[in-house]
Design a protein around this motif. Structure first.
Motif, PDB file in Angstrom:
ATOM      1  N   LYS A   1      -0.889  15.511   2.038  1.00  0.00           N
ATOM      2  CA  LYS A   1      -1.744  15.490   3.133  1.00  0.00           C
ATOM      3  C   LYS A   1      -1.458  13.327   2.480  1.00  0.00           C
ATOM      4  N   ASP A   2      -2.504  12.956   1.405  1.00  0.00           N
ATOM      5  CA  ASP A   2      -1.909  11.857   1.280  1.00  0.00           C
ATOM      6  C   ASP A   2      -1.329  10.905   2.018  1.00  0.00           C
ATOM      7  N   LEU A   3      -0.397  11.074   1.855  1.00  0.00           N
ATOM      8  CA  LEU A   3       0.623  10.300   1.881  1.00  0.00           C
ATOM      9  C   LEU A   3       1.094  10.456   3.489  1.00  0.00           C
ATOM     10  N   LEU A   4       0.824  11.494   3.889  1.00  0.00           N
ATOM     11  CA  LEU A   4       0.771  11.312   5.344  1.00  0.00           C
ATOM     12  C   LEU A   4      -1.259  10.605   6.173  1.00  0.00           C
ATOM     13  N   GLU A   5      -2.111  10.642   5.406  1.00  0.00           N
ATOM     14  CA  GLU A   5      -2.892   9.853   6.058  1.00  0.00           C
ATOM     15  C   GLU A   5      -2.612   8.520   5.781  1.00  0.00           C
ATOM     16  N   ILE A   6      -2.053   8.572   4.684  1.00  0.00           N
ATOM     17  CA  ILE A   6      -2.094   6.227   3.944  1.00  0.00           C
ATOM     18  C   ILE A   6      -0.362   6.135   5.196  1.00  0.00           C
ATOM     19  N   ASN A   7      -0.011   6.665   5.332  1.00  0.00           N
ATOM     20  CA  ASN A   7       1.132   6.406   6.648  1.00  0.00           C
ATOM     21  C   ASN A   7       0.400   6.133   8.232  1.00  0.00           C
ATOM     22  N   LYS A   8      -0.348   7.022   8.077  1.00  0.00           N
ATOM     23  CA  LYS A   8      -0.919   6.988   9.587  1.00  0.00           C
ATOM     24  C   LYS A   8      -1.573   5.361   9.491  1.00  0.00           C
ATOM     25  N   SER A   9      -2.660   5.627   8.296  1.00  0.00           N
ATOM     26  CA  SER A   9      -2.811   3.984   8.332  1.00  0.00           C
ATOM     27  C   SER A   9      -3.039   2.651   8.729  1.00  0.00           C
ATOM     28  N   VAL A  10      -1.368   3.189   7.757  1.00  0.00           N
ATOM     29  CA  VAL A  10      -0.318   1.940   8.160  1.00  0.00           C
ATOM     30  C   VAL A  10       0.345   1.298   9.220  1.00  0.00           C
ATOM     31  N   GLU A  11       1.040   2.943  10.094  1.00  0.00           N
ATOM     32  CA  GLU A  11       1.201   3.199  11.296  1.00  0.00           C
ATOM     33  C   GLU A  11       0.355   2.319  12.981  1.00  0.00           C
ATOM     34  N   ASP A  12      -0.959   2.999  11.880  1.00  0.00           N
ATOM     35  CA  ASP A  12      -2.346   2.387  13.231  1.00  0.00           C
ATOM     36  C   ASP A  12      -2.340   0.551  13.117  1.00  0.00           C
ATOM     37  N   MET A  13      -2.226   0.235  11.508  1.00  0.00           N
ATOM     38  CA  MET A  13      -2.045  -1.522  11.822  1.00  0.00           C
ATOM     39  C   MET A  13      -0.500  -2.338  12.188  1.00  0.00           C
ATOM     40  N   VAL A  14       0.306  -1.798  12.374  1.00  0.00           N
ATOM     41  CA  VAL A  14       1.402  -1.876  13.013  1.00  0.00           C
ATOM     42  C   VAL A  14       1.050  -1.902  14.078  1.00  0.00           C
ATOM     43  N   VAL A  15       0.705  -0.812  14.965  1.00  0.00           N
ATOM     44  CA  VAL A  15       0.204  -1.166  16.847  1.00  0.00           C
ATOM     45  C   VAL A  15      -0.420  -2.066  16.298  1.00  0.00           C
ATOM     46  N   LYS A  16      -1.677  -2.290  16.488  1.00  0.00           N
ATOM     47  CA  LYS A  16      -2.351  -3.431  16.225  1.00  0.00           C
ATOM     48  C   LYS A  16      -2.091  -4.528  16.318  1.00  0.00           C
ATOM     49  N   ILE A  17      -0.996  -4.680  15.046  1.00  0.00           N
ATOM     50  CA  ILE A  17      -0.276  -6.042  14.673  1.00  0.00           C
ATOM     51  C   ILE A  17       0.448  -5.898  16.422  1.00  0.00           C
TER      52      ILE A  17
ATOM     53  N   LYS B   1       1.237  -1.055   0.103  1.00  0.00           N
ATOM     54  CA  LYS B   1      -0.318   0.486  -0.377  1.00  0.00           C
ATOM     55  C   LYS B   1       0.527   1.438   0.102  1.00  0.00           C
ATOM     56  N   LEU B   2       1.973   0.809   0.859  1.00  0.00           N
ATOM     57  CA  LEU B   2       2.751   3.157   0.930  1.00  0.00           C
ATOM     58  C   LEU B   2       3.122   2.483  -0.488  1.00  0.00           C
ATOM     59  N   GLN B   3       3.941   1.082  -1.103  1.00  0.00           N
ATOM     60  CA  GLN B   3       5.161   1.666  -2.045  1.00  0.00           C
ATOM     61  C   GLN B   3       3.909   1.809  -3.329  1.00  0.00           C
ATOM     62  N   LYS B   4       2.764   1.874  -3.344  1.00  0.00           N
ATOM     63  CA  LYS B   4       1.817   2.415  -4.625  1.00  0.00           C
ATOM     64  C   LYS B   4       1.371   3.653  -4.291  1.00  0.00           C
ATOM     65  N   ALA B   5       1.179   3.440  -2.737  1.00  0.00           N
ATOM     66  CA  ALA B   5       0.721   5.813  -2.890  1.00  0.00           C
ATOM     67  C   ALA B   5       2.302   6.349  -3.339  1.00  0.00           C
ATOM     68  N   ILE B   6       3.448   5.804  -3.197  1.00  0.00           N
ATOM     69  CA  ILE B   6       4.694   6.596  -3.703  1.00  0.00           C
ATOM     70  C   ILE B   6       4.882   6.984  -4.808  1.00  0.00           C
ATOM     71  N   SER B   7       4.651   5.211  -5.598  1.00  0.00           N
ATOM     72  CA  SER B   7       4.714   5.369  -7.242  1.00  0.00           C
ATOM     73  C   SER B   7       3.300   6.181  -7.737  1.00  0.00           C
ATOM     74  N   PHE B   8       2.860   6.791  -6.831  1.00  0.00           N
ATOM     75  CA  PHE B   8       1.333   7.457  -7.367  1.00  0.00           C
ATOM     76  C   PHE B   8       1.708   9.277  -7.342  1.00  0.00           C
ATOM     77  N   SER B   9       2.459   9.086  -6.779  1.00  0.00           N
ATOM     78  CA  SER B   9       3.239  10.890  -6.160  1.00  0.00           C
ATOM     79  C   SER B   9       1.740  11.037  -5.619  1.00  0.00           C
ATOM     80  N   CYS B  10       1.205  10.480  -4.671  1.00  0.00           N
ATOM     81  CA  CYS B  10       0.365  11.373  -3.634  1.00  0.00           C
ATOM     82  C   CYS B  10       0.959  12.709  -3.523  1.00  0.00           C
ATOM     83  N   ASN B  11      -0.472  13.584  -2.978  1.00  0.00           N
ATOM     84  CA  ASN B  11       0.635  14.347  -2.733  1.00  0.00           C
ATOM     85  C   ASN B  11       0.337  14.354  -0.516  1.00  0.00           C
TER      86      ASN B  11
END
Length: 97
Positions: free
Chosen positions: A53-69, A41-51
Motif C-alpha cells: 500500500k505504501d509503495l503504491l502511494e509513493i508510486n502514485k505521488s511520483v507519477e503525479d509529479m511526472v505528469v505535471k513535469i 524517493k522511490l529508491q528509499k521507499a524500496i530500500s525500506f521494504s514498505c508494504n
C-alpha cells in the motif's frame, strides 16, 4: 545556493530572446533536480521494504509529479518554438555584421 542572475546589457529583441532561452535552460535544470529527487524517493521507499500500500502511494505521488513535469515541458517547448525564429534571426544578423 543563490539564484542565478540573467542580465541584458541592452534591451532589444535579441537580448530578450536570449534571456528567455536562458530562463528555459534554468527551468530544465530545475526539472532535472526534481526528477532526480523523485527517483531517490522511490529508491528509499524500496530500500525500506514498505508494504504494498505504501509503495503504491509513493508510486502514485511520483507519477503525479511526472505528469505535471510533462505538462511543464510542453509549455517550455512552446516557449522555445516561439523564440527560436527570433534567435535565428539574431544569429543571421550577427553573421552579416
Amino acid at each position: 545556493m543563490s539564484m542565478p542572475k540573467i542580465e541584458c546589457p541592452h534591451i532589444d529583441k535579441c537580448c530578450a530572446a536570449s534571456t528567455l532561452l536562458q530562463s528555459i535552460a534554468l527551468e530544465e535544470a530545475a526539472i532535472s533536480h526534481i526528477l532526480n529527487a523523485e527517483g531517490e524517493k522511490l529508491q528509499k521507499a524500496i530500500s525500506f521494504s514498505c508494504n504494498l500500500k505504501d509503495l503504491l502511494e509513493i508510486n502514485k505521488s511520483v507519477e503525479d509529479m511526472v505528469v505535471k513535469i510533462t505538462d511543464l515541458e510542453t509549455v517550455l517547448k512552446s516557449k522555445l518554438d516561439i523564440i527560436k525564429p527570433i534567435l535565428e534571426e539574431c544569429d543571421d544578423h550577427k553573421k552579416t555584421e
